[in-house]
Design a protein around this motif. Structure first.
Motif, PDB file in Angstrom:
ATOM      1  N   ALA A  57       8.128 153.764  82.490  1.00  0.00           N
ATOM      2  CA  ALA A  57       8.277 152.380  82.050  1.00  0.00           C
ATOM      3  C   ALA A  57       6.914 151.753  81.770  1.00  0.00           C
ATOM      4  CB  ALA A  57       9.005 151.563  83.103  1.00  0.00           C
ATOM      5  N   ARG A  82       9.902 158.054  73.787  1.00  0.00           N
ATOM      6  CA  ARG A  82      10.169 157.378  75.059  1.00  0.00           C
ATOM      7  C   ARG A  82      11.667 157.197  75.240  1.00  0.00           C
ATOM      8  NH1 ARG A  82       7.323 151.986  74.509  1.00  0.00           N
ATOM      9  NH2 ARG A  82       8.218 151.607  76.568  1.00  0.00           N
ATOM     10  N   VAL A  97      14.736 155.568  78.214  1.00  0.00           N
ATOM     11  CA  VAL A  97      15.011 154.815  79.440  1.00  0.00           C
ATOM     12  C   VAL A  97      16.448 155.105  79.865  1.00  0.00           C
ATOM     13  CG1 VAL A  97      14.995 152.555  80.562  1.00  0.00           C
ATOM     14  CG2 VAL A  97      13.433 153.007  78.664  1.00  0.00           C
ATOM     15  N   THR A 149      21.207 155.295  77.556  1.00  0.00           N
ATOM     16  CA  THR A 149      19.785 155.610  77.486  1.00  0.00           C
ATOM     17  C   THR A 149      19.175 155.031  76.218  1.00  0.00           C
ATOM     18  OG1 THR A 149      20.116 157.695  78.684  1.00  0.00           O
ATOM     19  CG2 THR A 149      18.073 157.462  77.443  1.00  0.00           C
ATOM     20  N   LEU A 150      18.132 154.205  76.385  1.00  0.00           N
ATOM     21  CA  LEU A 150      17.365 153.720  75.239  1.00  0.00           C
ATOM     22  C   LEU A 150      16.431 154.827  74.778  1.00  0.00           C
ATOM     23  CD1 LEU A 150      16.292 150.204  76.599  1.00  0.00           C
ATOM     24  CD2 LEU A 150      18.284 150.743  75.180  1.00  0.00           C
ATOM     25  N   MET A 192      12.086 147.641  71.969  1.00  0.00           N
ATOM     26  CA  MET A 192      12.260 148.542  73.114  1.00  0.00           C
ATOM     27  C   MET A 192      11.840 147.844  74.406  1.00  0.00           C
ATOM     28  SD  MET A 192      13.107 151.646  74.104  1.00  0.00           S
ATOM     29  CE  MET A 192      12.692 153.072  75.126  1.00  0.00           C
ATOM     30  N   GLN A 223      14.381 147.152  77.409  1.00  0.00           N
ATOM     31  CA  GLN A 223      14.085 147.793  78.678  1.00  0.00           C
ATOM     32  C   GLN A 223      14.069 146.768  79.813  1.00  0.00           C
ATOM     33  OE1 GLN A 223      10.657 150.319  78.540  1.00  0.00           O
ATOM     34  NE2 GLN A 223      10.649 150.723  80.725  1.00  0.00           N
ATOM     35  N   THR A 224      13.605 145.560  79.517  1.00  0.00           N
ATOM     36  CA  THR A 224      13.586 144.502  80.525  1.00  0.00           C
ATOM     37  C   THR A 224      14.991 144.205  81.016  1.00  0.00           C
ATOM     38  OG1 THR A 224      11.609 143.505  79.542  1.00  0.00           O
ATOM     39  CG2 THR A 224      12.957 142.104  80.958  1.00  0.00           C
ATOM     40  N   THR A 233      17.446 146.234  81.259  1.00  0.00           N
ATOM     41  CA  THR A 233      17.962 147.285  82.140  1.00  0.00           C
ATOM     42  C   THR A 233      17.592 147.018  83.600  1.00  0.00           C
ATOM     43  OG1 THR A 233      16.022 148.754  81.965  1.00  0.00           O
ATOM     44  CG2 THR A 233      17.730 148.961  80.263  1.00  0.00           C
TER      45      THR A 233
END
Length: 223
Positions: free
Chosen positions: A124, A145, A147, A159-160, A187, A191-192, A194
């Motif tokens: 991350a 990448r 996530v 999954t990102l 992204m 991601q934040t 998640t």
């Protein structure tokens, strides 16, 4: 599984990637290495080994001996434990990296990567540009990448993936749903979100306990 793009379109998930000539190929190379075997990488490994399609061999870094030993015992003949991080690289075509971001310079800086390596980073907050510096001479086109969330262990996770890469998307479609994200700024924002997973599950647990306390059966409260 379903495949969902960052723009929200939905289609059938692929078990394999499609090459330029229209033929199909496995999303996996023969050997995939894993640097760092914490909660998330362990979930990815478990999901891959438990599913209908997986790499022939998974080579794990030795740190986290108890978890690594448990994975080797669960999937004998498929999971191998390397003697060092460098051995993971030497034996692998793809490398899934999930060390702590604060440890990345020390852990990765001592390793010798090949230009042919393909790297999937689960770290991350480490940008593609920084990853390229840490993993030189791996070309930027070979760094993706991702996530994943813990339910990939049961092949039900989201999954990102950035940038969108057909074989990486196919791999995470096998573990649930892969969400392709074309821009690094998007992204970071996605991601934040998640990070709310823990609070979300805590809320569901509270609702479940309240229902059970009110006389609803645990199974019915879980539906």
């Amino acid at each position: 599984p379903l495949h969902r793009s960052s723009e929200g379109t939905v289609g059938a998930g692929a078990m394999s990637a499609v090459s330029a000539d229209g033929s199909t190929e496995s999303p996996f190379p023969r050997v995939v290495g894993f640097l760092g075997v914490g909660t998330i990488n362990a979930a990815v490994i478990t999901g891959l080994c438990s599913g209908p399609s997986s790499p022939e061999r998974l080579v794990l870094s030795p740190r986290g001996a108890a978890r690594v030993a448990a994975l080797k015992a669960s999937f004998p003949g498929r999971v191998e434990v390397a003697a060092s991080n460098q051995e993971v690289l030497d034996k692998s075509e793809w490398v899934v990296v999930a060390v702590l971001p604060s440890q990345a310079p020390d852990v990765l800086g001592d390793l010798v990567f090949r230009p042919s390596h393909f790297v999937v980073s689960l770290m991350a907050g480490v940008s593609n540009r920084d990853l390229g510096k840490l993993m030189a001479p791996v070309p930027s086109a070979n760094i993706v990448r991702a996530v994943p969330l813990p339910p990939v262990k049961d092949r039900e996770g989201v999954t990102l993936v950035h940038p969108r890469h057909p074989r990486v998307m196919a791999m995470f479609d096998l573990l649930g749903i892969a969400v392709g994200v074309d821009e690094e700024g998007k992204m970071a924002k996605m991601q934040t979100v998640t990070a709310m997973m823990g609070a979300y599950y805590a809320m569901l647990r509270t609702f479940h306990e309240w229902l059970v306390g009110g006389g609803v059966g645990p199974a019915d409260a879980s539906t």
